[in-house]
Design a protein around this motif. Structure first.
Motif, PDB file in Angstrom:
ATOM      1  N   THR A 141     -12.198  51.760  24.305  1.00  0.00           N
ATOM      2  CA  THR A 141     -13.117  52.109  25.397  1.00  0.00           C
ATOM      3  C   THR A 141     -12.514  51.653  26.725  1.00  0.00           C
ATOM      4  OG1 THR A 141     -14.322  50.005  25.258  1.00  0.00           O
ATOM      5  CG2 THR A 141     -15.170  51.861  23.934  1.00  0.00           C
ATOM      6  N   GLY A 143     -13.666  49.676  28.857  1.00  0.00           N
ATOM      7  CA  GLY A 143     -13.882  48.243  29.058  1.00  0.00           C
ATOM      8  C   GLY A 143     -13.153  47.373  28.067  1.00  0.00           C
ATOM      9  N   MET A 145     -13.470  47.253  24.883  1.00  0.00           N
ATOM     10  CA  MET A 145     -14.459  46.724  23.951  1.00  0.00           C
ATOM     11  C   MET A 145     -14.625  47.668  22.764  1.00  0.00           C
ATOM     12  SD  MET A 145     -15.724  43.824  24.988  1.00  0.00           S
ATOM     13  CE  MET A 145     -17.346  43.652  24.245  1.00  0.00           C
ATOM     14  N   TYR A 150     -20.138  48.783  22.771  1.00  0.00           N
ATOM     15  CA  TYR A 150     -20.119  49.305  24.136  1.00  0.00           C
ATOM     16  C   TYR A 150     -21.262  50.291  24.349  1.00  0.00           C
ATOM     17  CZ  TYR A 150     -18.077  51.622  28.276  1.00  0.00           C
ATOM     18  OH  TYR A 150     -17.858  52.163  29.520  1.00  0.00           O
ATOM     19  N   TYR A 151     -21.438  51.238  23.412  1.00  0.00           N
ATOM     20  CA  TYR A 151     -22.489  52.248  23.583  1.00  0.00           C
ATOM     21  C   TYR A 151     -23.872  51.694  23.237  1.00  0.00           C
ATOM     22  CZ  TYR A 151     -18.566  55.365  24.199  1.00  0.00           C
ATOM     23  OH  TYR A 151     -17.418  55.951  24.674  1.00  0.00           O
ATOM     24  N   HIS A 153     -24.871  48.695  24.056  1.00  0.00           N
ATOM     25  CA  HIS A 153     -25.265  48.077  25.332  1.00  0.00           C
ATOM     26  C   HIS A 153     -25.669  49.141  26.352  1.00  0.00           C
ATOM     27  CE1 HIS A 153     -24.240  44.053  24.267  1.00  0.00           C
ATOM     28  NE2 HIS A 153     -22.936  44.118  24.460  1.00  0.00           N
ATOM     29  N   LYS A 154     -24.868  50.200  26.465  1.00  0.00           N
ATOM     30  CA  LYS A 154     -25.099  51.192  27.510  1.00  0.00           C
ATOM     31  C   LYS A 154     -26.436  51.907  27.340  1.00  0.00           C
ATOM     32  CE  LYS A 154     -21.320  50.565  29.839  1.00  0.00           C
ATOM     33  NZ  LYS A 154     -21.406  49.927  31.192  1.00  0.00           N
ATOM     34  N   TYR A 271     -18.550  40.675  20.405  1.00  0.00           N
ATOM     35  CA  TYR A 271     -17.812  41.889  20.047  1.00  0.00           C
ATOM     36  C   TYR A 271     -18.496  42.722  18.967  1.00  0.00           C
ATOM     37  CZ  TYR A 271     -14.513  39.114  22.653  1.00  0.00           C
ATOM     38  OH  TYR A 271     -13.933  38.355  23.642  1.00  0.00           O
ATOM     39  N   GLY A 381     -16.631  42.984  28.607  1.00  0.00           N
ATOM     40  CA  GLY A 381     -16.634  44.420  28.865  1.00  0.00           C
ATOM     41  C   GLY A 381     -17.315  44.802  30.161  1.00  0.00           C
ATOM     42  N   ARG A 382     -17.547  43.844  31.041  1.00  0.00           N
ATOM     43  CA  ARG A 382     -18.238  44.087  32.308  1.00  0.00           C
ATOM     44  C   ARG A 382     -17.209  44.209  33.440  1.00  0.00           C
ATOM     45  NH1 ARG A 382     -23.306  41.659  30.908  1.00  0.00           N
ATOM     46  NH2 ARG A 382     -24.231  42.475  32.814  1.00  0.00           N
TER      47      ARG A 382
END
Length: 406
Positions: A141, A143, A145, A150-151, A153-154, A271, A381-382
């Motif tokens: 990804t 970031g 991650m 990642y997704y 969180h999004k 993670y 990942g920020r």
């Protein structure tokens, strides 16, 4: 490593009871560091129906010195806690930022811990505890991650933004997500299952005494739209199994629905299960605690290794003993994706960043009040900006390349 497989990660929203506790604890860390950058903080939070309890050990100028609280600080602590809960959005009968019962049980740090940790004479600052810490990065990804986390969180970040803006007024703060992706040749290619359970206003449910089919359809269609917007085009297909509030109703949530405690979402924080975890939580701890600072620097180093093109995946482990400054071990695993020998990286990395507690804090500027924003939607990942998430910088790339080329 298998090249084709299914993998799953979950996330929780800022309104999840454990995440409420994490954000309160980190708001206390930020309050104390804003008064004394060398403050010592180990703050645990318990949240439950209309109650917030703090416990832990602290020390710092303008906070707690010589066994005494600084003038006015107790009121500031309570105000900080209430403002944190208000920002999250809790104004419910069972948990309201104005009316919950507050109990502060913080007390002075053990003199024996202070003796081992504090710098003095010829003694360097020691680690605040023993332990093992891991950092991880992957190129799957933007970031660096794991895609599943990642997704996850999004999805929840988008829902929270819509709740705060008023564009999704039927949402309440508590929510969880889960993403299962199909990997082919180690690359994520599609979603096989997506789960969101979100607290909602009365009636936006499929089952129960307040069930309203029209309102539930509105919530369901909204959440599915978020999923399709957040995941890459083509990831959500007709074959994707989608579960939205599968219990049928989620009106009672947050600390009123379940107790929350600091440090119970450590895999969400890191993670998503794609890498090892040493077991120590981050939130509520000042950066002399290597549970936090060493995990941050391990992520920083792993991310720079991948960003430098030296591997597609990288795991780094560090270990420490309480009161001892230097790490006991540095371990690098490139998972068979590396373009350089792992032992060469193990020798090079400590030359680029001094991996003592003080060296880490100074390199990443960790003594600032920067932690509240890390306590929800992952510490990694920020975007590194404005002094926040300094461990996400990729400023070692060129030096790394030079070090391994030598």
């Amino acid at each position: 490593m298998r090249s084709s497989f299914l993998f799953t990660s979950e996330s929780v929203s800022e309104g999840h009871p454990d995440k409420v506790a994490d954000q309160i604890s980190d708001s206390i860390v930020d309050l104390f560091l804003s008064k004394d950058p060398e403050a010592r903080v180990a703050c645990e939070t318990l949240t439950t129906t209309n109650k917030v309890v703090l416990a832990g050990e602290i020390r710092g100028k303008g906070v707690y010195e010589d066994g005494q609280w600084a003038p006015g600080i107790l009121d500031e602590i309570e105000q900080t806690v209430r403002e944190t809960v208000k920002r999250i959005g809790y104004e419910q009968d069972g948990f309201h930022w104005q009316t919950f019962e507050f109990s502060n049980n913080l007390h002075g740090q053990s003199v024996e811990i202070a003796m081992g940790v504090d710098e003095g004479g010829n003694k360097d600052e020691g680690a605040g505890d023993q332990g093992i810490m891991f950092g991880y990065a992957t190129d799957e990804t933007p970031g660096f991650m794991p895609a599943t986390l990642y997704y996850s969180h999004k999805i929840l970040e988008r829902m929270a933004a819509d709740r705060h803006s008023g564009s999704a007024p039927f949402l309440e703060p508590d929510a969880k997500s889960q993403v299962t992706l199909q990997y082919e040749n180690e690359v994520p290619v599609r979603a096989t299952a997506l789960v969101v359970s979100t607290q909602h206003k009365r009636g936006y449910c499929e089952k129960g005494e307040h069930a309203d089919a029209g309102k539930y359809a509105e919530l369901r269609d909204y959440v599915r739209g978020v999923m399709e917007d957040v995941l890459p085009a083509g990831f959500v297909t007709d074959e994707t199994k989608i579960y939205i509030n599968p219990t049928g109703a989620f009106e009672i949530g947050g600390p009123d629905g379940d107790a929350g405690v600091t440090g119970r979402k450590i895999i969400v924080d890191t993670y998503g299960g794609a890498a090892p975890h040493g077991g120590g939580a981050f939130s509520g701890k000042d950066p002399t605690k290597v549970d936090r600072s060493a995990a941050y620097v391990a992520r920083y180093l792993a991310k720079n290794v991948v960003a430098a093109g030296l591997a597609r995946r990288c795991t780094i482990q560090l270990s420490y003993a309480i009161g001892i400054a230097e790490p006991l071990s540095v371990y690098v695993d490139l998972h068979g994706t590396g373009k350089v020998d792992e032992a060469k990286l193990e020798a090079a990395l400590p030359q680029l960043v001094r991996l003592t507690p003080k060296g880490i804090r100074e390199h990443l500027n960790l003594n600032a009040p920067i932690y509240s924003k890390s306590a929800a939607y992952g510490h990694f990942g920020r975007e590194a900006e404005g002094g926040l998430f300094t461990w996400e910088k990729t400023d070692l790339v060129d030096r790394l390349k030079e070090a391994v080329a030598a």
